[in-house]
Motif scaffolding. Structure first.
Motif, PDB file in Angstrom:
ATOM      1  N   PRO A  34       1.344  16.557   0.730  1.00 34.68           N
ATOM      2  CA  PRO A  34       2.765  16.786   0.960  1.00 34.68           C
ATOM      3  C   PRO A  34       3.448  15.535   1.499  1.00 34.68           C
ATOM      4  N   MET A  35       4.709  15.397   1.173  1.00 33.49           N
ATOM      5  CA  MET A  35       5.571  14.318   1.657  1.00 33.49           C
ATOM      6  C   MET A  35       5.069  12.934   1.246  1.00 33.49           C
ATOM      7  N   LEU A  36       4.182  12.877   0.253  1.00 30.90           N
ATOM      8  CA  LEU A  36       3.625  11.585  -0.150  1.00 30.90           C
ATOM      9  C   LEU A  36       4.715  10.665  -0.685  1.00 30.90           C
ATOM     10  N   SER A  37       5.669  11.232  -1.411  1.00 29.87           N
ATOM     11  CA  SER A  37       6.719  10.405  -1.999  1.00 29.87           C
ATOM     12  C   SER A  37       7.641   9.792  -0.950  1.00 29.87           C
ATOM     13  N   SER A  38       7.620  10.332   0.275  1.00 29.28           N
ATOM     14  CA  SER A  38       8.498   9.814   1.331  1.00 29.28           C
ATOM     15  C   SER A  38       7.813   8.765   2.204  1.00 29.28           C
ATOM     16  N   ILE A  39       6.574   8.413   1.883  1.00 29.54           N
ATOM     17  CA  ILE A  39       5.864   7.406   2.677  1.00 29.54           C
ATOM     18  C   ILE A  39       6.529   6.046   2.477  1.00 29.54           C
ATOM     19  N   ARG A  40       6.861   5.407   3.578  1.00 27.98           N
ATOM     20  CA  ARG A  40       7.510   4.094   3.504  1.00 27.98           C
ATOM     21  C   ARG A  40       7.355   3.380   4.846  1.00 27.98           C
ATOM     22  N   VAL A  41       7.574   2.079   4.814  1.00 31.16           N
ATOM     23  CA  VAL A  41       7.585   1.287   6.042  1.00 31.16           C
ATOM     24  C   VAL A  41       9.002   1.355   6.597  1.00 31.16           C
ATOM     25  N   ASP A  42       9.205   2.214   7.600  1.00 32.40           N
ATOM     26  CA  ASP A  42      10.543   2.410   8.155  1.00 32.40           C
ATOM     27  C   ASP A  42      10.652   1.781   9.537  1.00 32.40           C
ATOM     28  N   GLY A  43      11.717   2.142  10.251  1.00 32.72           N
ATOM     29  CA  GLY A  43      11.928   1.581  11.585  1.00 32.72           C
ATOM     30  C   GLY A  43      10.814   1.909  12.547  1.00 32.72           C
ATOM     31  N   ALA A  44      10.283   3.137  12.452  1.00 23.87           N
ATOM     32  CA  ALA A  44       9.167   3.515  13.318  1.00 23.87           C
ATOM     33  C   ALA A  44       7.947   2.655  13.028  1.00 23.87           C
ATOM     34  N   ALA A  45       7.705   2.370  11.745  1.00 28.49           N
ATOM     35  CA  ALA A  45       6.571   1.525  11.376  1.00 28.49           C
ATOM     36  C   ALA A  45       6.762   0.097  11.879  1.00 28.49           C
ATOM     37  N   ILE A  73       0.839  -1.209   0.000  1.00 32.07           N
ATOM     38  CA  ILE A  73       0.000   0.000   0.000  1.00 32.07           C
ATOM     39  C   ILE A  73       0.868   1.252   0.000  1.00 32.07           C
ATOM     40  N   THR A  74       1.869   1.307   0.870  1.00 32.85           N
ATOM     41  CA  THR A  74       2.709   2.509   0.959  1.00 32.85           C
ATOM     42  C   THR A  74       3.521   2.710  -0.313  1.00 32.85           C
ATOM     43  N   ASN A  75       3.980   1.632  -0.907  1.00 34.68           N
ATOM     44  CA  ASN A  75       4.729   1.750  -2.155  1.00 34.68           C
ATOM     45  C   ASN A  75       3.833   2.292  -3.265  1.00 34.68           C
ATOM     46  N   PHE A  76       2.579   1.865  -3.275  1.00 36.63           N
ATOM     47  CA  PHE A  76       1.617   2.376  -4.264  1.00 36.63           C
ATOM     48  C   PHE A  76       1.355   3.864  -4.036  1.00 36.63           C
ATOM     49  N   LEU A  77       1.129   4.252  -2.769  1.00 36.96           N
ATOM     50  CA  LEU A  77       0.827   5.652  -2.470  1.00 36.96           C
ATOM     51  C   LEU A  77       2.016   6.560  -2.776  1.00 36.96           C
ATOM     52  N   ALA A  78       3.221   6.080  -2.528  1.00 41.16           N
ATOM     53  CA  ALA A  78       4.402   6.915  -2.740  1.00 41.16           C
ATOM     54  C   ALA A  78       4.595   7.288  -4.199  1.00 41.16           C
ATOM     55  N   HIS A  79       3.968   6.535  -5.104  1.00 42.65           N
ATOM     56  CA  HIS A  79       4.115   6.815  -6.534  1.00 42.65           C
ATOM     57  C   HIS A  79       2.855   7.421  -7.137  1.00 42.65           C
ATOM     58  N   GLN A  80       1.957   7.911  -6.279  1.00 42.14           N
ATOM     59  CA  GLN A  80       0.732   8.551  -6.759  1.00 42.14           C
ATOM     60  C   GLN A  80       0.923  10.065  -6.824  1.00 42.14           C
ATOM     61  N   GLY A  81       1.556  10.526  -7.884  1.00 42.00           N
ATOM     62  CA  GLY A  81       1.797  11.953  -8.041  1.00 42.00           C
ATOM     63  C   GLY A  81       0.531  12.755  -8.252  1.00 42.00           C
ATOM     64  N   SER A  82      -0.575  12.084  -8.585  1.00 45.85           N
ATOM     65  CA  SER A  82      -1.825  12.804  -8.838  1.00 45.85           C
ATOM     66  C   SER A  82      -2.516  13.231  -7.544  1.00 45.85           C
TER      67      SER A  82
END
Length: 894
Positions: free
Chosen positions: A451-462, A438-447
């Protein structure tokens, strides 16, 4: 501290280390212990034989004297190892065996958990990226957004002039640096020429110190030098990382090379890091390819064009910087050289952290979204608690036998919690994969303009959040069955009691209570989703002032000479362009504008009646558009009066078109058409009044709008708008071919649907609404599953009772009504409780609603109807099964 304490601490540490070693070498230590015990036993047997005992008696006496071998081994293990961890590992192994044995239950539970936890991880990642995670700059807490006090006149009311920027930078005391960027850049505003067909690219003008102020370092090359922002400096450019990779295949040798931009040799001085996404921070949804140093000398007469961001000095708060700005602005007003800009500096400068500017407006909807997905997780827990209760009821004798053999009630609870933890962690692992997708899909939704949509990812906090919610979820759905089972009466449970006995009824009441809470939470989700969906539909129903369907736009290039006769030459070029485009089969009308509504905007002051006095700030800034004849018709706008003609050129009478709001304010009697107004120091005749257009956003009210002839003023760009009854994309090739025929330097610009621009404007609301609606649907499905499970379990428990009733004459219809009545009772209690909670929640999200009351009766009625229908359907299947029970079979089996 005494001298003995360090030794004590050292001893405790040594003991802990020894116990840890013993835990991980249990097999070898057990073998050593067994060999040692056998050796001692053999010695005792030999000693007894020497004393005259037979071998059998010698062994018996030795064993008596030695004591229980197994007990001795257990005592040794507890003394040397980690008994708590040993017990947990035993529980874990048993839990895995029992869950693998019940594959159907395990599969259903893991899938439900994966969906619930996966959704929570995905939403957490969105919230973390937008609200929590710092901006990708050095010391981002020092960065502030700088703008005049809010007013409605587009970007011109949020920006400053070049003179103001330089004056403020020189006079302030609270900032390390102040930088800015040109706020009116449009997409595909430059052409990459020199090799084949010109390629469009988007470039942003920034002050020479822009990246130094933000704290961004290039991955290759260098940043701009201060002298490169002055007149006469050689053209240079910085490339955005994605453009560098896409256009130049990440070639490091591009730095220092010269590329052709709009026919001008331009040196690439550096490449920016991949984590720097200008559009994601400052203009969500905008793709930026490169950056050029702003020539402040050329911008001095452009008015307010620079959006400013500053970095405060260490230890300086936003409030202190605000006070410093207030002391600078009065001097700035007297020193500013651009007379057109003075009015804006009479307003106080509003400072906020850059993080607050970027994401502050999204905090309320994101919190609502997070609460919605949290409710989904609660419903998942309730559903699994119901499933676990039903499963525990079938294991009553197992638990009773363990209690009878000496297991403590706490041990039983711990065993069930361990099983829940295994399920939860397995579901979390699968949910992590779902969240990643889901996050990988959202990060590539330029439409989506977030803000900061491209930086959405499953990181250490997640990942940490995943572990936390997995443990909490396991506790939530495992503790209730555990406590319930631990309170069972051992003697009653060990008796041969059938499924219709009292203990089953206790479980049934508990499960019914859980289902009521599940329905209530589903009510809250449905009402919230319904209100947001109704609001979104109201937004889509707004009259925009133009017809976006069947219209498309493309950026066009032309050379009007940029001299005193530019207006005449521009008119000749545009007239021929539109004539040939309109001749293409399928094109109904065409026109040119410099800025499209809902895309970009600017203001140039306000029209006024000559000689009439207005109070300061009485006239709002007007949105200004430069248009050609045909543009209003191509956009589907409604005009009273006449449109511009090709005769409205630089030598003709200065003419203007106002929108309804401006015309009604200036001429309340309704005599605007034909009247004279003054704007930008010139007298202009009103030739038409246009319907109000939503220029900045769909949900806000339109402001004042002014339309000039593109031949009488100097547009900053050109967007060709084409209206057709055919699918606009089918005309793209023909239109682009005609434009390249007229101008070989025409770049292959994007052919944009006007509807896409509208969709982009409402994309944040659509994003939140669609997620909340999806969660609500999932919640209703889980509630239906819970109702079905409880009613089906009830039918199973009451099989003997139903069989007796049918044997005594009860009809299948009466049996069905009884079961459905029980379903309705559960659903009704849940709906009543949920409706009361929904009213409170609806008032809490009132600020997010548009044109919809928090107590909207249609939404509440729809919720009751939908949940009632779903509940009846969930109860009908068990009711039908109950009505088909054969009394003889039921009585024989029970």
């Amino acid at each position: 501290m005494s001298d003995k304490e360090p030794k004590s601490v050292t001893g405790s540490a040594r003991e802990a280390v020894n116990r840890s070693r013993a835990f991980f070498h249990k097999g070898q230590l057990d073998r050593d212990l067994s060999e040692e015990m056998e050796s001692h036993l053999d010695l005792a047997i030999e000693d007894n034989i020497r004393r005259g005992l037979s071998p059998q008696e010698a062994r018996r006496q030795a064993m008596i004297r030695f004591g229980g071998v197994m007990q001795a081994q257990e005592q040794q293990r507890e003394a040397r190892g980690l008994p708590g961890l040993d017990i947990f590992m035993q529980d874990l192994r048993y839990a895995c065996r029992i869950l693998l044995h019940d594959k159907s239950f395990t599969l259903i539970a893991v899938l439900i958990l994966a969906l619930g936890i996966g959704a929570n991880i995905a939403v957490f990642s969105v919230v973390n990226a937008i609200l929590v995670r710092p901006l990708p700059f050095r010391d981002p807490q020092q960065l502030v957004w700088m703008a005049p006090a809010a007013s409605k006149c587009g970007f011109s009311c949020e920006t400053y002039s070049a003179d103001a920027y330089e004056e403020f930078q020189a006079m302030n005391h609270a900032f390390q640096g102040v930088a800015g960027y040109f706020a009116f850049s449009t997409g595909d505003n430059v052409k990459l020429t020199g090799s084949g067909q010109p390629k469009p690219a988007t470039s942003i003008w920034v002050t020479a110190n822009f990246f130094q102020t933000l704290g961004v370092e290039p991955v290759s090359g260098r940043l701009f030098l201060s002298e490169e922002g002055r007149k006469g400096a050689r053209p240079v450019v910085l490339l955005a990382n994605p453009f560098w990779r896409r256009q130049y295949a990440a070639d490091p040798a591009i730095v220092g090379r010269t590329i052709d931009l709009d026919g001008t040799p331009t040196t690439v001085v550096g490449v920016l890091p991949d984590r720097f996404d200008f559009g994601s921070v400052f203009s969500p949804g905008t793709k930026v390819d490169m950056f050029s140093p702003a020539n402040l000398d050329d911008m001095r007469d452009w008015g307010n064009v620079l959006a400013l961001v500053g970095r405060v000095k260490p230890g300086v708060t936003v409030a202190q910087a605000q006070a410093d700005s207030a002391s600078v602005l009065p001097h700035l007003y007297f020193n500013v050289k651009s007379a057109d800009s003075m009015g804006f500096y009479k307003k106080p400068m509003q400072l906020m952290t850059l993080k607050e500017y970027v994401s502050g407006k999204l905090r309320p909807p994101l919190i609502v979204l997070w609460c919605a997905v949290g409710t989904i997780l609660l419903i998942v827990c309730v559903n699994l608690a119901n499933l676990t209760l039903a499963r525990a009821a079938t294991r009553t004798k197992e638990f009773a036998l363990r209690l009878a053999l000496g297991a403590g009630r706490v041990r039983l609870i711990r065993q069930l919690l361990t099983e829940s933890l295994v399920l939860s962690l397995t579901g979390a692992a699968l949910g992590l994969g779902i969240a990643y997708g889901i996050t990988n899909f959202l990060a590539h939704q330029g439409s989506i303009a977030l803000p900061m949509l491209s930086s959405i990812r499953v990181d250490g906090a997640a990942l940490a959040w995943t572990v936390a919610i997995a443990v909490v979820t396991a506790a939530l759905f495992g503790i209730v069955p555990g406590i319930k089972v631990s309170r069972n009466d051992v003697q009653e449970a060990l008796k041969d009691s059938g499924p219709g006995m009292s203990e089953g009824r206790k479980h049934e009441r508990m499960r019914a209570l859980l289902v009521i809470s599940e329905v209530a939470m589903a009510c809250v989700l449905l009402v919230g989703a319904g209100l947001l969906l109704r609001s979104f539909l109201r937004v889509l129903d707004i009259d925009l002032g133009f017809e976006p369907s069947h219209a498309a736009a493309v950026q066009v290039d032309y050379d009007d000479g940029h001299n005193a006769n530019s207006g005449e030459r521009r008119g000749t070029i545009l007239r021929e362009m539109l004539r040939q485009v309109e001749a293409i089969p399928g094109v109904e009308s065409a026109g040119v504008v410099d800025y499209l509504p809902l895309d970009h905007n600017r203001s140039w002051g306000s029209p006024s009646i000559k000689g009439k006095h207005y109070e300061p700030g009485e006239l709002p800034g007007a949105f200004v558009y430069m248009i050609t004849p045909g543009y209003l018709r191509a956009m589907g706008m409604h005009l009273q009066g006449r449109d511009f003609t090709w005769d409205d050129g630089p030598k003709g009478e200065q003419v203007i078109i106002l929108n309804q709001i401006a015309a009604h304010y200036l001429f309340p009697a309704g005599n605007a058409i034909g009247s004279m107004v003054q704007m930008n120091g010139a007298d202009r005749r009103i030739i038409g009044v246009i319907q109000d257009v939503h220029e900045a956003n769909v949900e806000g009210k339109p402001g004042w709008q002014v339309y000039f002839s593109a031949m009488q003023e100097n547009p900053v760009g050109a967007e060709l708008v084409v209206r057709t009854k055919l699918p606009p994309q089918t005309l793209a090739a023909s239109v682009m071919a005609k434009l390249r025929e007229l101008n070989p330097n025409q770049s292959a610009a994007e052919f944009r649907m006007i509807q896409q621009i509208v969709d982009h404007s409402v994309s944040p609301r659509r994003f939140f609404v669609m997620l909340v609606v999806a969660f609500a649907i999932f919640g209703v499905m889980l509630a239906a599953l819970g109702i079905y499970g409880v009613i089906s379990y009830s039918v199973t428990q009451r099989t003997q009772e139903i069989g007796i009733r049918m044997a005594l004459g009860a009809t299948a219809g009466r049996v069905q009504l009884g079961v459905i009545g029980n379903t309705v009772k559960l659903a009704l209690i849940g709906i009543v409780a949920g409706t009361a909670a929904s009213v409170v929640v609806a008032r809490g999200i009132a600020a997010l609603l548009f044109g919809t009351a928090p107590t909207d009766p249609v939404t509440f009625a729809g919720m009751i109807l939908l949940l009632g229908t779903v509940s009846l359907l969930a109860g009908y299947i068990p009711a039908r099964r109950a009505s088909r029970i054969d009394p003889m079979v039921a009585l024989r089996n029970n």
